[in-house]
Design an enzyme around this catalytic site. Structure first.
Site, PDB file in Angstrom:
ATOM      1  N   GLU A   1      -4.881  -5.992  -4.398  1.00 18.94           N
ATOM      2  CA  GLU A   1      -4.030  -7.083  -4.907  1.00 18.94           C
ATOM      3  C   GLU A   1      -2.574  -6.625  -5.035  1.00 18.94           C
ATOM      4  O   GLU A   1      -1.645  -7.369  -4.719  1.00 18.94           O
ATOM      5  CB  GLU A   1      -4.542  -7.585  -6.266  1.00 18.94           C
TER       6      GLU A   1
ATOM      7  N   ASP B   1      -5.214  -4.088   2.473  1.00 19.79           N
ATOM      8  CA  ASP B   1      -6.278  -3.079   2.533  1.00 19.79           C
ATOM      9  C   ASP B   1      -5.686  -1.689   2.766  1.00 19.79           C
ATOM     10  O   ASP B   1      -6.094  -0.713   2.137  1.00 19.79           O
ATOM     11  CB  ASP B   1      -7.257  -3.398   3.681  1.00 19.79           C
TER      12      ASP B   1
HETATM   13 ZN   LIG Z   1      -6.338 -10.047  -0.263  1.00 19.90          ZN
END
Ligand SMILES: [Zn+2]
Length: 415
Positions: free
Chosen positions: A276, A361
């Protein structure tokens, strides 16, 4: 001529949607018998098959809803539904602004009533069948009532303001309407975390000390000042787990669903949070906001121009009224018809979204642990019954998040 374009697009959309949906159902069905080797030791055949069935059921329901909504669109436009409503309100209401608001409101009400049975079916049949639904009929009703009041409190003044600008700001009202739209969105973005979301859910500051310590350490080494870490009682409505980033400035916060926290260990929670933060670090939220404002400007200037073309009305089955404002009519037609033409942008928007997910990521892997994020993702896919074997074309078209296999592959090679 415009009518022909409209019908052509409508046909092309319907065919494409159906074709892509059928592909998805077939693809998922074909791979139903075996867990992909990458996941064989972590996901059972039973939950793999449950994900396949859940995916197919969702696609079928969406397709059915699309067909019914398309029929309603045709009935409202080419078959004269809007024309009928417009004339009826012209007879009933003398006040120009009220007449136009009534027209807008009635169309919104009709469309909501059409989607209501699908919403009910989705929650109480589909989600319930797979054990996800936690909404009681009573909660469903109060949610709906709150949503309605919120739509009236926020939507009605916005609609009135836009209609006023359309009628009074001169030939280039599009720019003024855009100003209103931007101001409205900033207001809602600002109100959402602190006022709107708490109307539906409880948000409590994250209490768990072990988790807090890990998160503070992560925030420090990635250079963030976190002022809000909240847990939301997502379990009130559904067993699906999630985490998201919301708001800006002082209302900025990260929200974990309680359902997510219950399933992940400390390492995995840290990795999900790092993901996030990756969205934040790469400014995805701000970028998306600017893109949506730029799109809104294009749309409003288009509407500005279209509302002055008679063929725009007549091509869609409506005669503009002489000596009266046709602004609400133009607005309704535009809102109804735009998705028919913008459907083809879906794959592009999805592609950008997936690119952002890969970036987030990668950031998570660099700041936290790729292995922990992988095991969190596997748990999330499993718990949410998200298919591991989507049809590549369906995925390219609609998926805001890359398929699990691709995400995990990239993470496995992350430094
Ligand atoms: Zn995401």
């Amino acid at each position: 001529m415009f009518t022909l374009w409209f019908i052509a697009f409508l046909f092309a959309n319907t065919l494409t949607r159906t074709w892509v949906a059928v592909r998805q159902i077939r693809h998922v069905g074909k791979h139903r018998g075996q867990v992909p080797p990458e996941f064989a030791d972590r996901i059972s055949l039973r939950s793999h098959q449950r994900a396949a069935d859940y995916t197919s059921a969702k696609v079928q329901l969406s397709l059915a809803q699309f067909v019914v909504e398309t029929a309603a669109l045709v009935a409202l436009t080419l078959l004269g539904g809007l024309q009928y409503l417009d004339l009826a309100f012209a007879r009933l209401i003398d006040h120009e602004m009220l007449r136009q608001l009534a027209l807008l409101g009635s169309v919104v009400a009709i469309l909501s009533l059409i989607s209501l049975p699908f919403d009910i079916w989705r929650k109480f049949r589909l989600e319930a069948r797979f054990g996800f639904n936690r909404v009681t009929p009573r909660l469903f009703a109060t949610d709906m009532l709150k949503g309605l009041l919120l739509a009236l409190a926020l939507g009605a003044p916005l609609a009135a303001a836009v209609l006023w600008v359309m009628g009074n700001a001169g030939a280039n009202w599009g720019w003024w309407a855009w100003g209103l739209w931007v101001a409205f969105n900033v207001l809602v973005l600002w109100l959402f975390p602190t006022v709107i979301a708490p109307m539906f859910n409880k948000f409590t500051p994250l209490q768990d000390d072990a988790v807090r310590d890990r998160i503070q350490a992560l925030a420090q080494r990635s250079g963030f000042t976190l002022n809000g870490l909240f847990v939301m009682d997502g379990s009130k409505r559904s067993a699906h787990g999630n985490a998201y980033f919301t708001g800006f400035g002082r209302s900025r916060r990260i929200v974990f669903f309680d359902t997510l926290l219950a399933r992940l260990n400390v390492d995995e929670i840290e990795a999900v949070l790092a993901h996030e933060l990756g969205h934040f670090k790469h400014r995805h939220i701000i970028k998306r906001m600017f893109i949506s404002f730029a799109m809104a400007l294009i749309f409003l200037l288009t509407l500005n121009w279209l509302s002055q073309q008679v063929w725009f009305y007549t091509g869609l089955g409506v005669l503009p009224q002489l000596g009266r404002a046709n602004d609400a009519l133009a607005l309704v037609l535009f809102l109804l018809v735009v998705p028919v033409f913008t459907f083809w942008v879906t794959p592009l928007a999805s592609w950008f979204s997936r690119r952002d997910e890969f970036q987030a990521d990668r950031y998570a892997a660099s700041q936290s642990s790729a292995a922990a994020l992988i095991s969190a993702l596997v748990k999330l896919y499993d718990d949410n019954a998200a298919t591991l074997t989507p049809d590549p074309l369906h995925s390219a078209f609609y998926d805001s998040h890359p398929p699990a296999v691709l995400r995990i592959q990239k993470l496995s090679y992350a430094p």
